[in-house]
Design a protein around this motif. Structure first.
Motif, mmCIF file in Angstrom:
data_model
loop_
_atom_site.group_PDB
_atom_site.id
_atom_site.type_symbol
_atom_site.label_atom_id
_atom_site.label_comp_id
_atom_site.label_asym_id
_atom_site.label_seq_id
_atom_site.Cartn_x
_atom_site.Cartn_y
_atom_site.Cartn_z
ATOM 1 N N VAL A 138 0.994 -1.221 0.075
ATOM 2 C CA VAL A 138 -0.045 -0.089 -0.011
ATOM 3 C C VAL A 138 0.846 1.127 -0.089
ATOM 4 C CG1 VAL A 138 -1.980 1.306 1.153
ATOM 5 C CG2 VAL A 138 -1.936 -1.363 1.118
ATOM 6 N N PHE A 139 2.045 1.121 0.717
ATOM 7 C CA PHE A 139 2.626 2.534 0.964
ATOM 8 C C PHE A 139 3.672 2.905 0.000
ATOM 9 C CE2 PHE A 139 4.950 0.069 4.275
ATOM 10 C CZ PHE A 139 6.340 0.116 3.734
ATOM 11 N N PHE A 140 4.162 1.815 -0.968
ATOM 12 C CA PHE A 140 5.196 2.025 -1.741
ATOM 13 C C PHE A 140 4.723 2.930 -2.832
ATOM 14 C CE2 PHE A 140 3.433 -1.131 -4.705
ATOM 15 C CZ PHE A 140 3.841 -0.876 -5.813
ATOM 16 N N ILE A 141 3.543 2.897 -3.248
ATOM 17 C CA ILE A 141 3.028 3.787 -4.392
ATOM 18 C C ILE A 141 3.264 5.261 -4.163
ATOM 19 C CG2 ILE A 141 1.035 4.411 -5.868
ATOM 20 C CD1 ILE A 141 -0.047 1.253 -5.261
ATOM 21 N N PHE A 142 2.821 5.658 -2.930
ATOM 22 C CA PHE A 142 2.859 7.012 -2.766
ATOM 23 C C PHE A 142 4.221 7.399 -2.515
ATOM 24 C CE2 PHE A 142 2.329 11.053 -0.651
ATOM 25 C CZ PHE A 142 2.195 11.757 -1.635
ATOM 26 N N ALA A 143 5.045 6.467 -1.687
ATOM 27 C CA ALA A 143 6.145 6.858 -1.405
ATOM 28 C C ALA A 143 7.104 6.937 -2.717
ATOM 29 C CB ALA A 143 6.974 5.469 -0.547
ATOM 30 N N TYR A 144 6.592 6.264 -3.833
ATOM 31 C CA TYR A 144 7.351 6.473 -4.851
ATOM 32 C C TYR A 144 7.190 7.768 -5.648
ATOM 33 C CZ TYR A 144 8.223 5.735 -10.043
ATOM 34 O OH TYR A 144 8.666 6.121 -11.292
ATOM 35 N N VAL A 145 5.944 8.253 -5.698
ATOM 36 C CA VAL A 145 5.367 9.418 -6.099
ATOM 37 C C VAL A 145 6.101 10.612 -5.327
ATOM 38 C CG1 VAL A 145 3.389 11.173 -6.062
ATOM 39 C CG2 VAL A 145 3.257 8.588 -6.763
ATOM 40 N N LEU A 146 6.408 10.361 -4.093
ATOM 41 C CA LEU A 146 6.976 11.478 -3.135
ATOM 42 C C LEU A 146 8.452 11.585 -3.766
ATOM 43 C CD1 LEU A 146 6.065 12.971 -0.740
ATOM 44 C CD2 LEU A 146 7.278 11.274 0.646
ATOM 45 N N CYS A 147 8.966 10.310 -4.028
ATOM 46 C CA CYS A 147 10.432 10.363 -4.284
ATOM 47 C C CYS A 147 10.517 10.947 -5.617
ATOM 48 C CB CYS A 147 11.034 8.985 -4.584
ATOM 49 S SG CYS A 147 11.550 8.374 -2.993
ATOM 50 N N PRO B 41 2.385 7.736 3.331
ATOM 51 C CA PRO B 41 2.078 7.153 2.279
ATOM 52 C C PRO B 41 1.152 5.980 2.317
ATOM 53 C CG PRO B 41 4.372 7.312 2.220
ATOM 54 C CD PRO B 41 3.869 7.874 3.856
ATOM 55 N N THR B 42 0.839 5.272 3.570
ATOM 56 C CA THR B 42 -0.100 4.397 3.759
ATOM 57 C C THR B 42 -1.212 4.985 3.754
ATOM 58 O OG1 THR B 42 1.611 3.049 5.217
ATOM 59 C CG2 THR B 42 -0.856 2.689 5.438
ATOM 60 N N PHE B 276 0.952 -0.982 -11.728
ATOM 61 C CA PHE B 276 1.764 0.252 -11.331
ATOM 62 C C PHE B 276 2.602 0.888 -12.361
ATOM 63 C CE2 PHE B 276 6.042 2.000 -9.934
ATOM 64 C CZ PHE B 276 5.415 2.886 -8.995
ATOM 65 N N GLY B 288 -3.153 -3.468 -3.480
ATOM 66 C CA GLY B 288 -2.609 -3.638 -2.248
ATOM 67 C C GLY B 288 -3.642 -3.644 -1.111
#
Lengths: 293, 319
Positions: A138-147, B41-42, B276, B288
């Motif tokens: 779940v969190f990797f997607i927005f972590a990627y966007v953030l990066c 991000p979660t 993705f 997810g």
């Protein structure tokens, strides 16, 4: 009860007939051999010619006729103007920086949670524990966007910064520091030491085994990580070793098994060497924490 | 045990250490990183599962705003009818059910043998079994593909020595690739479980076995009624964490299938990766969430099952 006595007591019950003991050894060592055979096969193949490797195996061609050490040179220089050395350096830089900073952060945070009093301690600690349970999916997607927003993509920062603290690491260090007697901390306090000095001169030496174990895990996870680097690295020059080897192996796979296996050997070698030198820390660390990733 | 002196009661341990805000200084970076890269991000990821979005900058200059579009439950409805997700779900569950209990059980049996006082070469076995755990999955995947190779692999050679000359193409035919992915996962996990079981076995008091021996218990009986219940917390731990990490399988399948997943090998995390890559961030987030929900359900189920079994098992051992 004395140690000798205890051992004898255990022995009287536990010594089964010879046949059972023999069978147990055979089963255990057979399983152990299956752990080793794929790696032996990897190294053997890496030393063969392409022709030898593609011949169906038999007793006569199990070993290479002449060890082809040049396969390692081929694997090493496979990228043309980039060599595996570049990827070793990338992986090593990422793993080393991550390990040093993450362990320092986690240890200090663990120390704070264990031995210090401050407002908001409980909710912060629960938040830390919560991060251990949140799913990467779940969190990797927005972590990627953030990066991507802050320009980390295809930079070493993307591989390092998100890993400079971990809920598990903080929790682990907090448990380790809790074992340090409060009296020692108080003694330092009476001497007028600053809290960082107390951590550095009193706590750090006592929890050093825990720090070592955490460092090994952090290094291992960073060295082996695949999914996240696959997302955030685009260019050849930023690739870490696993990405490069996966590329090389996919490209060479249908033609050149020996080169693939040489690259795989080069990929596992550093950790295997590290493992043999620090085996006790590895296994004790795992036994202590009961957690891996 | 001494009574706490009044000095320390007025000034409990660590009371001073927070002064000057150094606790916050120690916590600042770790908490900032966890908040920015995990917690936030979660929450945003959960929200994204209700939106359509390709990522990228929110403000694109001349192109105007690039904001996520709200689609409500559409992604979740698509999940239900998407055949790829159905295959991914079935394969993921097969992977979990096929690999976790077997590696735990095999590790337990091996640990009992290795932990016996008469076993020779405990350290060697521990080293050998632990090897697959530490090496990169990329290497493991390629090495096993080579072991399983159709024409020149060592497995088919072993099988031919045993007289079996017409094996399937392990890496291509139907569910065989998934079968071998499960085997490799078991192969990787046994050593890890073994090391933890060996640690747990150290804590079992020898006096329990003495008492059992005096009562005339058999060796196998003592394993069944003493050892197994005594290490039950470790079993529960290995099962719960094993299921959680197996539900997230990605690397092994990605490498073993040569990045060509089929409906026989795809898993949920590969579907996330694919969506993705296509830029369907919202749909990827919804998958997810699906994995997250399954993880919570599986964990709760197991905790309930292990929780009710412990006291009875321990009671049996005590009898």
């Amino acid at each position: 009860m004395s140690r000798e006595h205890r051992r004898r007591a255990a022995n009287t019950f536990n010594r089964p007939p010879f046949a059972v003991r023999l069978a147990s050894h055979i089963v255990v060592y057979t399983v152990a051999a299956t752990m080793l055979i794929p790696f032996l096969w990897m190294v053997l193949t890496s030393l063969k010619t392409s022709g030898e490797a593609n011949t169906p195996p038999s007793l006569s061609n199990l070993l290479p006729a002449t060890p082809q050490w040049s396969n390692y040179a081929t694997a090493w220089n496979v990228g043309g103007h980039v060599s595996l050395l570049d990827f070793y350096i990338n992986s090593f830089m990422v793993a080393a920086i991550t390990t040093v900073l993450a362990v320092a952060h986690n240890a200090l945070a663990g120390f704070a949670f264990s031995k210090m009093r401050f407002r908001g301690k409980a909710p912060l600690f629960w938040a830390t524990l919560l991060t251990m349970m949140l799913p990467a999916q779940v969190f990797f997607i927005f972590a990627y966007v953030l990066c991507s927003w802050i320009g980390y993509i295809d930079n070493i920062q993307a591989l390092v910064v998100p890993f400079l603290a971990s809920g598990f690491g903080v929790f682990y260090m907090r448990q380790a520091v809790t074992a340090v007697p409060d009296d020692l901390i108080d003694a330092g306090r009476v001497d007028g030491m600053h809290s960082f000095d107390i951590f550095w001169t009193i706590v750090r030496p006592i929890v050093w085994p825990g720090i070592t174990a955490l460092a090994i895990f952090t290094f291992m996870n960073s060295w082996n990580s695949f999914f996240w680097p696959l997302l955030v690295v685009d260019s050849m020059k930023m690739k870490t070793l696993p990405l490069a080897v996966a590329d090389l192996a996919s490209a060479a796979y249908f033609t050149d098994y020996p080169t693939t296996m040489a690259a795989a050997t080069l990929l596992v070698l550093p950790l295997v060497i590290l493992f043999f030198f620090m085996q006790r820390a590895f296994t004790q660390g795992i036994a202590m924490t009961g957690l891996k990733e | 045990m001494t009574r706490p002196d009044p000095e320390s009661r007025r000034n409990p341990p660590g009371a001073h250490l927070g002064a000057g805000g150094s606790a916050y200084a120690f916590l600042f970076f770790p908490m900032a990183i966890l908040t920015v890269f995990v917690l936030a991000p979660t929450i945003i990821g959960l929200g994204l599962s209700f939106f359509e979005w390709k990522g990228g900058p929110l403000w694109t200059g001349a192109g105007g705003w690039n904001l996520p579009t709200f689609v409500g439950l559409q992604h979740y409805r698509s999940l239900l009818s998407d055949p790829d997700i159905r295959h991914g779900l079935i394969n993921t569950i097969a992977f979990v059910v096929g690999s976790v209990p077997i590696s735990v059980l095999v590790a337990f049996v091996l640990a009992v043998a290795v932990n016996s006082p008469w076993f020779r070469g405990k350290a060697l076995v521990r080293t050998l079994l632990f090897m697959p755990t530490i090496v990169s999955i990329v290497a493991v995947g390629f090495v096993w593909r080579w072991v399983l190779n159709d024409s020149a692999g060592i497995l088919n050679w072993f099988l031919s020595l045993l007289g079996y000359n017409d094996p399937p193409n392990w890496l291509a035919d139907g569910y065989w690739p998934l079968f071998w992915i499960v085997v490799v996962q078991i192969w990787r996990q046994i050593g890890f479980c073994l090391v933890l079981y060996l640690a747990a076995l150290q804590a079992v008091s020898p006096s329990l076995y003495e008492a059992a021996a005096i009562d005339g218990a058999t060796r196998l009986g003592s394993v069944r009624h003493i050892t197994w219940p005594m290490v039950a917390p470790m079993t529960a731990f290995l099962m719960v964490t094993g299921v959680i990490s197996a539900l997230q399988v990605f690397d092994l399948v990605f490498i073993m299938t040569g990045e060509n997943e089929t409906r026989y090998t795809t898993v949920l995390n590969l579907e996330i990766f694919r969506e993705f890559s296509y830029g369907s961030f919202g749909y990827a987030a919804a998958i997810g969430v699906l994995i997250f929900v399954i993880t919570i359900a599986a964990t709760a189920l197991q905790l309930a099952a292990f929780g009710t079994r412990h006291p009875k098992a321990a009671g049996r051992a005590a009898k």
